[in-house]
Design a protein around this motif. Structure first.
Motif, short mmCIF file in Angstrom:
data_model
loop_
_atom_site.label_atom_id
_atom_site.label_comp_id
_atom_site.label_asym_id
_atom_site.label_seq_id
_atom_site.Cartn_x
_atom_site.Cartn_y
_atom_site.Cartn_z
N PHE A 107 24.82 4.57 1.64
CA PHE A 107 24.98 3.42 0.75
C PHE A 107 24.26 3.53 -0.58
N ALA A 108 23.11 4.18 -0.64
CA ALA A 108 22.26 4.09 -1.83
C ALA A 108 22.01 5.45 -2.46
N ASP A 109 21.70 5.41 -3.75
CA ASP A 109 21.36 6.62 -4.51
C ASP A 109 19.87 6.94 -4.42
N VAL A 110 19.06 6.00 -3.96
CA VAL A 110 17.62 6.16 -3.73
C VAL A 110 17.28 5.39 -2.47
N VAL A 111 16.45 5.95 -1.60
CA VAL A 111 16.05 5.24 -0.40
C VAL A 111 14.54 5.33 -0.19
N SER A 112 14.02 4.34 0.50
CA SER A 112 12.61 4.33 0.88
C SER A 112 12.50 3.59 2.20
N LEU A 113 11.30 3.60 2.77
CA LEU A 113 11.00 2.71 3.89
C LEU A 113 9.54 2.33 3.82
N ASP A 114 9.22 1.21 4.45
CA ASP A 114 7.86 0.71 4.36
C ASP A 114 7.17 0.73 5.71
N MET A 115 5.98 1.27 5.71
CA MET A 115 5.12 1.23 6.90
C MET A 115 3.68 1.29 6.43
N TYR A 116 2.88 0.32 6.86
CA TYR A 116 1.53 0.17 6.34
C TYR A 116 0.52 0.58 7.42
N PHE A 117 0.34 1.87 7.56
CA PHE A 117 -0.44 2.42 8.67
C PHE A 117 -1.88 1.92 8.69
N TYR A 118 -2.49 1.73 7.55
CA TYR A 118 -3.88 1.32 7.52
C TYR A 118 -4.08 -0.13 7.95
N THR A 119 -3.10 -0.99 7.73
CA THR A 119 -3.39 -2.42 7.77
C THR A 119 -2.53 -3.25 8.72
N VAL A 120 -1.71 -2.60 9.57
CA VAL A 120 -0.96 -3.34 10.58
C VAL A 120 -1.33 -2.82 11.96
N PRO A 121 -1.02 -3.54 13.02
CA PRO A 121 -1.52 -3.18 14.36
C PRO A 121 -0.95 -1.91 14.97
N PHE A 122 0.08 -1.32 14.39
CA PHE A 122 0.75 -0.19 15.02
C PHE A 122 -0.20 0.92 15.44
N CYS A 123 -1.24 1.18 14.67
CA CYS A 123 -2.14 2.29 14.95
C CYS A 123 -3.27 1.91 15.91
N VAL B 70 -4.84 -6.90 10.14
CA VAL B 70 -5.90 -6.03 10.66
C VAL B 70 -7.08 -6.00 9.70
N ARG B 71 -6.81 -5.62 8.45
CA ARG B 71 -7.86 -5.51 7.46
C ARG B 71 -7.22 -5.21 6.12
N TYR B 72 -8.06 -5.07 5.08
CA TYR B 72 -7.58 -4.69 3.76
C TYR B 72 -7.76 -3.19 3.54
N MET B 73 -7.03 -2.69 2.58
CA MET B 73 -7.18 -1.29 2.18
C MET B 73 -8.52 -1.08 1.50
N GLU B 74 -9.08 0.11 1.69
CA GLU B 74 -10.22 0.55 0.91
C GLU B 74 -9.70 1.35 -0.28
N PRO B 75 -10.41 1.35 -1.41
CA PRO B 75 -9.90 2.03 -2.60
C PRO B 75 -9.52 3.49 -2.38
N GLU B 76 -10.37 4.22 -1.65
CA GLU B 76 -10.06 5.64 -1.44
C GLU B 76 -8.82 5.81 -0.56
N GLU B 77 -8.56 4.83 0.31
CA GLU B 77 -7.36 4.89 1.15
C GLU B 77 -6.09 4.67 0.33
N ILE B 78 -6.17 3.78 -0.63
CA ILE B 78 -5.04 3.53 -1.51
C ILE B 78 -4.65 4.80 -2.24
N ARG B 79 -5.65 5.46 -2.81
CA ARG B 79 -5.36 6.70 -3.55
C ARG B 79 -4.85 7.79 -2.61
N GLY B 80 -5.46 7.90 -1.43
CA GLY B 80 -5.06 8.94 -0.50
C GLY B 80 -3.66 8.74 0.04
#
Length: 426
Positions: free
Chosen positions: A190-206, A269-279
């Motif tokens: 369907f699309a010319d660009v695709v992405s997906l969202d998963m927030y490993f640091y801040t949701v319970p999945f991990c 769960v929690r907020y991102m730490e700055p170094e995690e955002i960059r990483g």
């Protein structure tokens, strides 16, 4: 405006390297292991900046100095707001804008819109409206049959020949919840660009325990390194693997959260730490993401905000999310600084185990982007031949000696990354 983001599912992903043979460049001689830079094939890609040339409105995006860095549900009252966002290293808006946004604010600031028509001021012939967002998380909101019909209808109703189409999916597109055939159809149809969202640091999945399901998803994210920057790159690898199953490759973008990907319904769960955002952003780039989209909304915990980027600009350090927005800004600017390098086709090269790496060559310099695969400590990277014996570590004001074709450096945290610039020998 409160963003539409009620579903917070998780993903595990695949770090598959997509390999294209036979496209070696003439860069240098053989190394200690017999592999010179000039002999290396390049990874498969969709074409880099040239990809956008097929869409008339996206002509600006063909500039090798441009890189797509989007803000999800931004709000701009005027061109000064848009200029402030551009100064933060953002290059486009997507998801949604305030309904009374004047399209002139985009033209005056040089920012771009990837979405639907917000109001009559929006001009679908303008280069500042290069693409449309078909929809968000359709795979998690509809049955497959309904989702396919919905995306097909949206594509026919929204797109012009001059604009690209973009669709974002949930982790379900790389997981066991959907049959492989349906996942492939979502990604490749369907699309010319695709992405997906998963927030490993801040949701319970991990979270540890019997509920952990990372081993069931494409790529098999280990429980021990799930909540690390490396998982974001594996996320990109999984989507790239699905995209490669047909004859048409498209750019893969990746979502990274600025604050948190969860709300207060028990998922926070929690907020991102700055170094995690960059990483997380750099792991996405190393795994060949062609763009980053920042999920900025903070809907859980004590620092709630639907517009943290704007609040950080206006309140400075008094805003509770200032450190996170500052970290987003820093990595955005680094990505844009490296855009001419990032917009070249990567070389296929295995530099080290237990690591994520990407090798590129630009204007007589090799660039090795490196971080761990979720661990910490020292890593030694093998380099191809034809390179100088000293590496400059970009933005770190230091150099590292290369001994017998190998470079050794420290990674004190799981989110640490280094970019090494090494001159090619004559």
């Amino acid at each position: 405006m409160v963003p539409r983001r009620g579903k917070l599912v998780a993903a595990s992903v695949l770090t598959t390297a997509l390999v294209a043979g036979g496209c070696g460049a003439s860069f240098g001689g053989a190394g200690a292991n017999g592999n010179g830079v000039h002999t290396l094939p390049r990874i498969a890609w969709e074409g880099g900046p040239e990809y956008w040339s097929r869409f008339a409105n996206a002509g600006d995006w063909t500039d090798p100095g441009f890189f797509p860095i989007g803000l999800w549900y931004g709000t701009i009252d005027d061109a000064d707001h848009a200029r402030a966002d551009k100064a933060a290293g953002l290059t486009f808006y997507t998801g949604g804008l305030w309904e009374k946004t004047d399209f002139a604010a985009l033209r005056q600031s040089g920012m771009y819109w990837v979405g639907g028509r917000v109001n009559p001021t929006f001009d679908d012939t303008s280069r500042y409206w290069p693409g449309v967002l078909l929809d968000d998380e359709v795979d998690g909101r509809f049955t497959p049959a309904e989702g396919f019909a919905h995306l097909d209808e949206r594509r026919k109703a929204m797109t012009t020949d001059d604009q690209f189409s973009y669709a974002n999916f949930t982790n379900m597109v790389v997981g066991p919840e959907l049959p492989l055939a349906d996942r492939l159809r979502y990604v490749n149809t369907f699309a010319d660009v695709v992405s997906l969202d998963m927030y490993f640091y801040t949701v319970p999945f991990c979270a540890a325990g019997d509920a952990y399901r990372g081993h069931l998803y494409d790529g098999r994210i280990p429980e021990s390194t799930c909540r690390t920057a490396s998982s974001y790159g594996k996320f990109v690898g999984a989507l790239r693997d699905l995209d490669a199953r047909d004859s048409r490759l498209v750019p893969i973008w990746n979502f990274v959260e600025v604050m948190s990907g969860a709300n207060d319904d028990g998922a926070f769960v929690r907020y991102m730490e700055p170094e995690e955002i960059r990483g997380a952003a750099m792991s996405s780039i190393i795994n060949e993401a062609r763009g980053i989209v920042w999920f900025q909304q903070s809907l859980g915990g004590p620092c709630k905000s639907t517009q943290p980027v704007r609040q950080a600009q206006e309140l400075g350090e008094a805003f509770c999310g200032f450190r996170q927005v500052e970290a987003m800004t820093l990595i955005n600017r680094q990505i844009l600084e490296l855009a001419p390098v990032l917009n070249t086709q990567s070389l296929q090269w295995h530099a080290a185990d237990e690591s994520q790496t990407m090798l590129k060559v630009h204007e007589g310099q090799a660039y090795l982007f490196a971080m761990t695969d979720g661990g910490t400590g020292t890593r030694t990277f093998a380099l191809p031949g034809g390179l100088d014996d000293t590496a400059t570590v970009v933005n770190e004001d230091r150099t590292v000696k290369i001994d017998d074709g190998r470079l050794t450096d420290d990674f004190p945290t799981e989110s640490t990354y280094h970019v090494y610039r090494i001159a090619l020998r004559e």
